[in-house]
Motif scaffolding. Structure first.
Motif, PDB file in Angstrom:
ATOM      1  N   LEU A   1     -19.968 -16.117  89.153  1.00 56.36           N
ATOM      2  CA  LEU A   1     -19.826 -14.348  88.699  1.00 56.36           C
ATOM      3  C   LEU A   1     -18.043 -14.269  87.731  1.00 56.36           C
ATOM      4  O   LEU A   1     -17.289 -14.593  88.152  1.00 56.36           O
ATOM      5  CB  LEU A   1     -19.379 -13.531  89.332  1.00 56.36           C
ATOM      6  N   ASP A   2     -18.173 -14.441  86.218  1.00 57.28           N
ATOM      7  CA  ASP A   2     -17.447 -14.351  85.136  1.00 57.28           C
ATOM      8  C   ASP A   2     -16.044 -13.654  85.779  1.00 57.28           C
ATOM      9  O   ASP A   2     -14.583 -12.764  85.142  1.00 57.28           O
ATOM     10  CB  ASP A   2     -17.567 -13.824  84.039  1.00 57.28           C
ATOM     11  N   HIS A   3     -16.246 -12.074  86.995  1.00 55.73           N
ATOM     12  CA  HIS A   3     -15.588 -11.523  86.958  1.00 55.73           C
ATOM     13  C   HIS A   3     -14.438 -12.015  87.846  1.00 55.73           C
ATOM     14  O   HIS A   3     -13.581 -11.089  88.679  1.00 55.73           O
ATOM     15  CB  HIS A   3     -15.930  -9.856  86.728  1.00 55.73           C
ATOM     16  N   LEU A   4     -14.726 -13.038  88.813  1.00 56.42           N
ATOM     17  CA  LEU A   4     -14.180 -13.868  89.970  1.00 56.42           C
ATOM     18  C   LEU A   4     -13.622 -14.804  89.872  1.00 56.42           C
ATOM     19  O   LEU A   4     -13.873 -15.440  89.422  1.00 56.42           O
ATOM     20  CB  LEU A   4     -15.560 -13.778  91.368  1.00 56.42           C
ATOM     21  N   THR A   5     -12.530 -14.981  90.441  1.00 52.44           N
ATOM     22  CA  THR A   5     -11.706 -16.200  90.092  1.00 52.44           C
ATOM     23  C   THR A   5     -12.680 -16.832  90.835  1.00 52.44           C
ATOM     24  O   THR A   5     -13.586 -16.640  91.585  1.00 52.44           O
ATOM     25  CB  THR A   5     -10.498 -16.163  90.870  1.00 52.44           C
ATOM     26  N   THR A   6     -12.411 -18.421  90.989  1.00 54.59           N
ATOM     27  CA  THR A   6     -13.064 -19.584  91.053  1.00 54.59           C
ATOM     28  C   THR A   6     -12.701 -19.858  92.552  1.00 54.59           C
ATOM     29  O   THR A   6     -14.155 -20.484  93.303  1.00 54.59           O
ATOM     30  CB  THR A   6     -12.708 -20.406  90.920  1.00 54.59           C
ATOM     31  N   TYR A   7     -11.925 -19.245  93.231  1.00 53.86           N
ATOM     32  CA  TYR A   7     -11.466 -19.163  94.569  1.00 53.86           C
ATOM     33  C   TYR A   7     -12.721 -18.154  95.243  1.00 53.86           C
ATOM     34  O   TYR A   7     -13.127 -18.172  95.543  1.00 53.86           O
ATOM     35  CB  TYR A   7     -10.258 -19.207  95.247  1.00 53.86           C
ATOM     36  N   GLU A   8     -12.577 -17.095  94.490  1.00 56.56           N
ATOM     37  CA  GLU A   8     -13.654 -15.721  94.656  1.00 56.56           C
ATOM     38  C   GLU A   8     -14.771 -16.337  94.981  1.00 56.56           C
ATOM     39  O   GLU A   8     -15.517 -16.270  95.600  1.00 56.56           O
ATOM     40  CB  GLU A   8     -13.263 -14.310  94.154  1.00 56.56           C
ATOM     41  N   ASN A   9     -15.740 -16.762  93.842  1.00 57.60           N
ATOM     42  CA  ASN A   9     -17.200 -17.575  93.589  1.00 57.60           C
ATOM     43  C   ASN A   9     -17.334 -18.605  94.942  1.00 57.60           C
ATOM     44  O   ASN A   9     -19.104 -18.811  95.478  1.00 57.60           O
ATOM     45  CB  ASN A   9     -16.838 -17.851  92.409  1.00 57.60           C
ATOM     46  N   VAL A  10     -16.629 -19.786  95.041  1.00 53.45           N
ATOM     47  CA  VAL A  10     -16.624 -20.401  96.316  1.00 53.45           C
ATOM     48  C   VAL A  10     -17.161 -19.531  97.046  1.00 53.45           C
ATOM     49  O   VAL A  10     -17.515 -19.949  98.546  1.00 53.45           O
ATOM     50  CB  VAL A  10     -15.654 -21.490  95.668  1.00 53.45           C
ATOM     51  N   ALA A  11     -16.361 -18.728  97.414  1.00 53.32           N
ATOM     52  CA  ALA A  11     -16.330 -18.054  98.520  1.00 53.32           C
ATOM     53  C   ALA A  11     -17.320 -16.877  99.356  1.00 53.32           C
ATOM     54  O   ALA A  11     -17.445 -16.226 100.411  1.00 53.32           O
ATOM     55  CB  ALA A  11     -14.369 -17.297  98.935  1.00 53.32           C
ATOM     56  N   LEU A  12     -18.188 -16.598  98.177  1.00 48.88           N
ATOM     57  CA  LEU A  12     -18.626 -15.547  97.919  1.00 48.88           C
ATOM     58  C   LEU A  12     -19.849 -15.408  98.801  1.00 48.88           C
ATOM     59  O   LEU A  12     -20.534 -15.109  99.725  1.00 48.88           O
ATOM     60  CB  LEU A  12     -19.745 -15.296  97.109  1.00 48.88           C
ATOM     61  N   PRO A  13     -20.907 -16.820  99.633  1.00 50.91           N
ATOM     62  CA  PRO A  13     -21.182 -17.273 100.304  1.00 50.91           C
ATOM     63  C   PRO A  13     -20.552 -16.731 101.778  1.00 50.91           C
ATOM     64  O   PRO A  13     -21.699 -15.845 102.431  1.00 50.91           O
ATOM     65  CB  PRO A  13     -21.999 -18.414 100.105  1.00 50.91           C
ATOM     66  N   LEU A  14     -19.546 -16.645 101.651  1.00 49.66           N
ATOM     67  CA  LEU A  14     -19.060 -16.709 103.178  1.00 49.66           C
ATOM     68  C   LEU A  14     -18.814 -14.835 103.543  1.00 49.66           C
ATOM     69  O   LEU A  14     -18.601 -14.845 103.953  1.00 49.66           O
ATOM     70  CB  LEU A  14     -17.620 -17.341 103.400  1.00 49.66           C
ATOM     71  N   ARG A  15     -18.249 -14.512 102.363  1.00 47.61           N
ATOM     72  CA  ARG A  15     -17.983 -13.272 102.012  1.00 47.61           C
ATOM     73  C   ARG A  15     -19.716 -12.308 102.511  1.00 47.61           C
ATOM     74  O   ARG A  15     -19.375 -11.120 103.040  1.00 47.61           O
ATOM     75  CB  ARG A  15     -17.490 -12.623 100.924  1.00 47.61           C
ATOM     76  N   VAL A  16     -20.735 -12.719 101.947  1.00 41.95           N
ATOM     77  CA  VAL A  16     -22.102 -11.938 101.907  1.00 41.95           C
ATOM     78  C   VAL A  16     -22.119 -12.532 104.083  1.00 41.95           C
ATOM     79  O   VAL A  16     -23.024 -11.455 104.091  1.00 41.95           O
ATOM     80  CB  VAL A  16     -23.152 -13.406 101.266  1.00 41.95           C
ATOM     81  N   GLN A  17     -21.869 -13.300 104.495  1.00 43.89           N
ATOM     82  CA  GLN A  17     -21.988 -13.116 106.327  1.00 43.89           C
ATOM     83  C   GLN A  17     -21.023 -12.253 106.486  1.00 43.89           C
ATOM     84  O   GLN A  17     -20.806 -12.349 107.970  1.00 43.89           O
ATOM     85  CB  GLN A  17     -22.035 -14.433 106.234  1.00 43.89           C
ATOM     86  N   GLU A  18     -20.006 -11.639 106.179  1.00 44.25           N
ATOM     87  CA  GLU A  18     -19.087 -10.668 106.044  1.00 44.25           C
ATOM     88  C   GLU A  18     -18.248 -11.548 107.110  1.00 44.25           C
ATOM     89  O   GLU A  18     -17.895 -10.872 107.874  1.00 44.25           O
ATOM     90  CB  GLU A  18     -20.255  -9.763 106.985  1.00 44.25           C
ATOM     91  N   ARG A  19     -17.453 -12.194 106.724  1.00 47.03           N
ATOM     92  CA  ARG A  19     -16.986 -13.019 107.480  1.00 47.03           C
ATOM     93  C   ARG A  19     -16.084 -12.752 107.463  1.00 47.03           C
ATOM     94  O   ARG A  19     -14.904 -12.309 105.986  1.00 47.03           O
ATOM     95  CB  ARG A  19     -16.837 -14.788 107.568  1.00 47.03           C
ATOM     96  N   ALA A  20     -14.678 -12.623 107.809  1.00 48.30           N
ATOM     97  CA  ALA A  20     -13.156 -12.676 107.667  1.00 48.30           C
ATOM     98  C   ALA A  20     -12.727 -13.209 106.254  1.00 48.30           C
ATOM     99  O   ALA A  20     -12.603 -14.963 107.689  1.00 48.30           O
ATOM    100  CB  ALA A  20     -12.342 -12.542 109.378  1.00 48.30           C
ATOM    101  N   GLU A  21     -11.876 -13.319 106.132  1.00 48.28           N
ATOM    102  CA  GLU A  21     -10.978 -14.106 104.935  1.00 48.28           C
ATOM    103  C   GLU A  21     -10.457 -14.920 105.792  1.00 48.28           C
ATOM    104  O   GLU A  21     -10.206 -16.344 105.208  1.00 48.28           O
ATOM    105  CB  GLU A  21     -10.368 -13.555 103.639  1.00 48.28           C
ATOM    106  N   ALA A  22      -9.366 -14.673 106.638  1.00 45.36           N
ATOM    107  CA  ALA A  22      -9.552 -15.362 107.641  1.00 45.36           C
ATOM    108  C   ALA A  22      -9.573 -16.676 107.900  1.00 45.36           C
ATOM    109  O   ALA A  22      -8.843 -17.682 108.242  1.00 45.36           O
ATOM    110  CB  ALA A  22      -8.028 -14.649 108.528  1.00 45.36           C
ATOM    111  N   SER A  23     -10.923 -16.548 108.180  1.00 49.92           N
ATOM    112  CA  SER A  23     -11.590 -17.300 108.958  1.00 49.92           C
ATOM    113  C   SER A  23     -12.216 -18.107 107.994  1.00 49.92           C
ATOM    114  O   SER A  23     -12.046 -20.325 108.486  1.00 49.92           O
ATOM    115  CB  SER A  23     -13.007 -16.809 109.603  1.00 49.92           C
TER     116      SER A  23
END
Length: 233
Positions: A104-126
């Motif tokens: 996704l061009d509007h997300l950083t590399t970090y945010e792209n890689v973290a996306l599957p975990l965000r979809v699982q509604e995990r807290a970023e700290a985890s």
């Protein structure tokens, strides 16, 4: 090197195809009478000439298309007629690396890689430390805050691989995952796929790279003229 494991009697195949045929519209069959099983915790390559149907086979496993005929079962579920919610649940148990990356061009590399975990509604700290560690491992530690349009083709490939691996899927599908990287990094990425396999993930790598395949004693599923044969262990 050897990898993979035998299917025990107590475990369902991760994927099962039974006499599967696939055509698009009124055209000729892309796949004809394809039957195979993928065992839990196994490792295999999918190979064959361009146009043989490798991408179609991966799309069938990913449940993005349905077969024209035959039976496809994923994680013990026969998929014809099941609900969209059930299909989504099955797909979430998979990781996939596409040839066109699909970052996704509007997300950083970090945010792209973290996306599957965000979809699982995990807290970023985890998961932040885990994402950062994986990005460093694939050589993107200095590029984690960069947007995809500013990444090279090889960097995009590595980001796509990291995104597919981050949630430790039960099944990983990779379509030419080393096509845009140098041989040294290709071997490093192969070791990463093998380590994921040792942790329990079934791995299917579609590739034309026979040098890469020769590094691992693993089953090869060979497609030619829409038909499949299996070689190796």
């Amino acid at each position: 090197m050897k990898t993979g494991s035998l299917l025990s009697g107590a475990e369902e195949p991760v994927v099962r195809f039974e006499s599967v045929g696939m055509r698009y519209g009124l055209g000729p069959e892309v796949l004809s009478d394809v039957s195979f099983e993928i065992a839990p915790h196994s490792f295999q390559f999918l190979t064959g000439p361009s146009g043989a149907g490798k991408t179609t086979l991966l799309r069938l496993i990913l449940l993005s298309v349905r077969p024209t005929r035959g039976i496809v079962s994923v994680f013990g579920r026969e998929v014809s007629g099941i609900s969209n919610d059930a299909l989504t649940g099955l797909r979430r148990r998979m990781g996939v690396v596409f040839q066109d990356f699909r970052l996704l061009d509007h997300l950083t590399t970090y945010e792209n890689v973290a996306l599957p975990l965000r979809v699982q509604e995990r807290a970023e700290a985890s998961y932040r430390a885990e994402v950062v560690e994986l990005l460093r491992w694939v050589g993107l530690g200095e590029r984690m805050h960069v947007l995809p349009p500013l990444l090279s083709g090889g960097e995009k490939q590595r980001a796509a691989i990291a995104r597919a691996l981050i949630a430790r899927p039960e099944l990983l599908l990779a379509d030419e995952p080393t096509g845009n990287v140098d041989p040294s990094l290709a071997r490093r990425l192969l070791r990463l796929f093998m380590e994921l396999n040792r942790l329990g993930t079934s791995v299917v790598i579609a590739t034309h790279d026979y040098g890469l395949m020769d590094l691992v004693e693993a089953r090869r599923m060979v497609l030619a003229d829409g038909r499949l044969r299996v070689e190796g262990p």
